[in-house]
Design a protein around this motif. Sequence first.
Motif, PDB file in Angstrom:
ATOM      1  N   ARG A  49     -19.367 -10.082  36.130  1.00 30.27           N
ATOM      2  CA  ARG A  49     -19.250  -8.656  35.813  1.00 30.27           C
ATOM      3  C   ARG A  49     -19.085  -7.821  37.080  1.00 30.27           C
ATOM      4  O   ARG A  49     -18.393  -6.797  37.081  1.00 30.27           O
ATOM      5  CB  ARG A  49     -20.483  -8.207  35.024  1.00 30.27           C
ATOM      6  CG  ARG A  49     -20.524  -8.793  33.618  1.00 30.27           C
ATOM      7  CD  ARG A  49     -21.701  -8.305  32.805  1.00 30.27           C
ATOM      8  NE  ARG A  49     -21.679  -6.858  32.617  1.00 30.27           N
ATOM      9  CZ  ARG A  49     -22.567  -6.195  31.891  1.00 30.27           C
ATOM     10  NH1 ARG A  49     -23.560  -6.865  31.294  1.00 30.27           N
ATOM     11  NH2 ARG A  49     -22.491  -4.882  31.753  1.00 30.27           N
ATOM     12  N   ALA A  50     -19.738  -8.251  38.177  1.00 35.99           N
ATOM     13  CA  ALA A  50     -19.559  -7.536  39.449  1.00 35.99           C
ATOM     14  C   ALA A  50     -18.116  -7.627  39.922  1.00 35.99           C
ATOM     15  O   ALA A  50     -17.546  -6.652  40.432  1.00 35.99           O
ATOM     16  CB  ALA A  50     -20.514  -8.103  40.495  1.00 35.99           C
ATOM     17  N   HIS A  51     -17.491  -8.820  39.749  1.00 36.89           N
ATOM     18  CA  HIS A  51     -16.081  -8.967  40.129  1.00 36.89           C
ATOM     19  C   HIS A  51     -15.190  -8.070  39.276  1.00 36.89           C
ATOM     20  O   HIS A  51     -14.115  -7.644  39.724  1.00 36.89           O
ATOM     21  CB  HIS A  51     -15.643 -10.426  39.968  1.00 36.89           C
ATOM     22  CG  HIS A  51     -16.217 -11.321  41.016  1.00 36.89           C
ATOM     23  ND1 HIS A  51     -16.438 -12.673  40.820  1.00 36.89           N
ATOM     24  CD2 HIS A  51     -16.647 -11.072  42.285  1.00 36.89           C
ATOM     25  CE1 HIS A  51     -16.950 -13.204  41.913  1.00 36.89           C
ATOM     26  NE2 HIS A  51     -17.075 -12.251  42.824  1.00 36.89           N
ATOM     27  N   ALA A  52     -15.667  -7.761  38.050  1.00 39.51           N
ATOM     28  CA  ALA A  52     -14.893  -6.898  37.167  1.00 39.51           C
ATOM     29  C   ALA A  52     -15.183  -5.420  37.392  1.00 39.51           C
ATOM     30  O   ALA A  52     -14.618  -4.565  36.710  1.00 39.51           O
ATOM     31  CB  ALA A  52     -15.180  -7.273  35.709  1.00 39.51           C
ATOM     32  N   GLY A  53     -16.096  -5.113  38.322  1.00 40.23           N
ATOM     33  CA  GLY A  53     -16.367  -3.728  38.674  1.00 40.23           C
ATOM     34  C   GLY A  53     -17.731  -3.198  38.277  1.00 40.23           C
ATOM     35  O   GLY A  53     -18.105  -2.088  38.677  1.00 40.23           O
ATOM     36  N   ASP A  54     -18.510  -3.946  37.496  1.00 43.85           N
ATOM     37  CA  ASP A  54     -19.842  -3.502  37.070  1.00 43.85           C
ATOM     38  C   ASP A  54     -20.892  -4.305  37.834  1.00 43.85           C
ATOM     39  O   ASP A  54     -21.171  -5.458  37.487  1.00 43.85           O
ATOM     40  CB  ASP A  54     -20.006  -3.700  35.566  1.00 43.85           C
ATOM     41  CG  ASP A  54     -21.369  -3.259  35.059  1.00 43.85           C
ATOM     42  OD1 ASP A  54     -22.128  -2.624  35.843  1.00 43.85           O
ATOM     43  OD2 ASP A  54     -21.698  -3.549  33.885  1.00 43.85           O
ATOM     44  N   THR A  55     -21.483  -3.718  38.872  1.00 47.87           N
ATOM     45  CA  THR A  55     -22.423  -4.456  39.721  1.00 47.87           C
ATOM     46  C   THR A  55     -23.876  -4.325  39.275  1.00 47.87           C
ATOM     47  O   THR A  55     -24.746  -4.992  39.830  1.00 47.87           O
ATOM     48  CB  THR A  55     -22.322  -3.980  41.183  1.00 47.87           C
ATOM     49  OG1 THR A  55     -22.674  -2.590  41.248  1.00 47.87           O
ATOM     50  CG2 THR A  55     -20.926  -4.202  41.737  1.00 47.87           C
TER      51      THR A  55
END
Length: 383
Positions: free
Chosen positions: A294-300
């Motif tokens: 999810r962090a790689h998708a923009g949600d850290t």
Amino acid sequence: MSFDLILWRGVPEGGPDLAWSRLVVGDPVAGLAPFTTEEVLAAFKAACRGEVQIQGTEIFGRDFSVGAEDGALYLHITCAWSVARDAAAQRPIHDAARRLDATVFDPQLAKPPPVVTRSIAAAAEWGTSHGYEGELPAERATTLAGMTFSSMPPDRGPLLEQVHALFVHHASKHQSRTDAMHPANLDDLVCTYARLAPDTLPFEVVIACGHGTYVNRSYVLDSRLPRCLIGIAGGRLGILSSPVSTYGKDADGAHVSTWKAIRLEPGGPAHDARGDHVDLTSQVADAARAALARAHAGDTLPLRSWLAAMVSIDAGGGAAFEHEAPEVFEAGAVMKLWAQYMFAVRIVEARLRLPDRGGFALVIGSAAGEALPRALPAPVGRG
């Protein structure tokens, strides 16, 4: 350590094992008849046939001692370990029990309910609680977000009471029942519990601490029950810990804490801590991989919350706050956090690596930065 025997009169509600788990923490048990000092002294005098010394209400026989008190629901007999294997040495105790119309119970063989193998009903409600009332840092991950607090007393609830029983039982693991600081001997015992937000990790984490007083005729002692991490996973309840020591040094010789596995362990004294360990490593690793994706998708936020929760576990349940935004890599991340360890607040750097072969590796070490103190409630604050 001592070998202990328990005498009680009547049929305890719930059976002997459950009754003992309640009596040892000072809870009432129905079905037991109280003793009087006079009858206890008389019974042991007769049973020991003169080989006994009486000092006030204390009875000292050959290799054992016991105290008498009006209204006591049980008698706690402290013996030398040699008595455990000597039927003749136990004979006066059993004789006194017959004279008192009492049952002899061996707590060394008891299997108390609050251990890791005890199943927790999935639908069991926690009970009364309240949220964290202090100010939270804006847009930063912290273990206090979504955390709820309860105290015993006055709060009650099915799951809360089972957690409370495990914590008090576990807090006595290094103490004899005759120790003045044993939880069952403390007055005004209050235990506080904090639950991490349920979506932070794939299992429940409860942080516990307690305090009480021991009142003697000439003095009053304050006692604290050490902070403890309790996990609830897959309908099981136990102590949350690493199977091996996390302490070590990195390549530069700096002290670090390294987590590669985590599990639930049975709680309580060694002779009571029965049951299998529950390995949670794969669940924690899977949660880390999902958070990293999810962090790689923009949600850290899930990744930052995961790191804060694991640093809190490393700190023995102390609160953790995001100090700086994380650096996210293909197979891991690095983030600085403020953490409340047992005796001091620290700025730490948490370095997460997720190997291709599976599992996880989290290395936590001190980092540069001023760790400003915060006024936090028990049990996530200092102590």
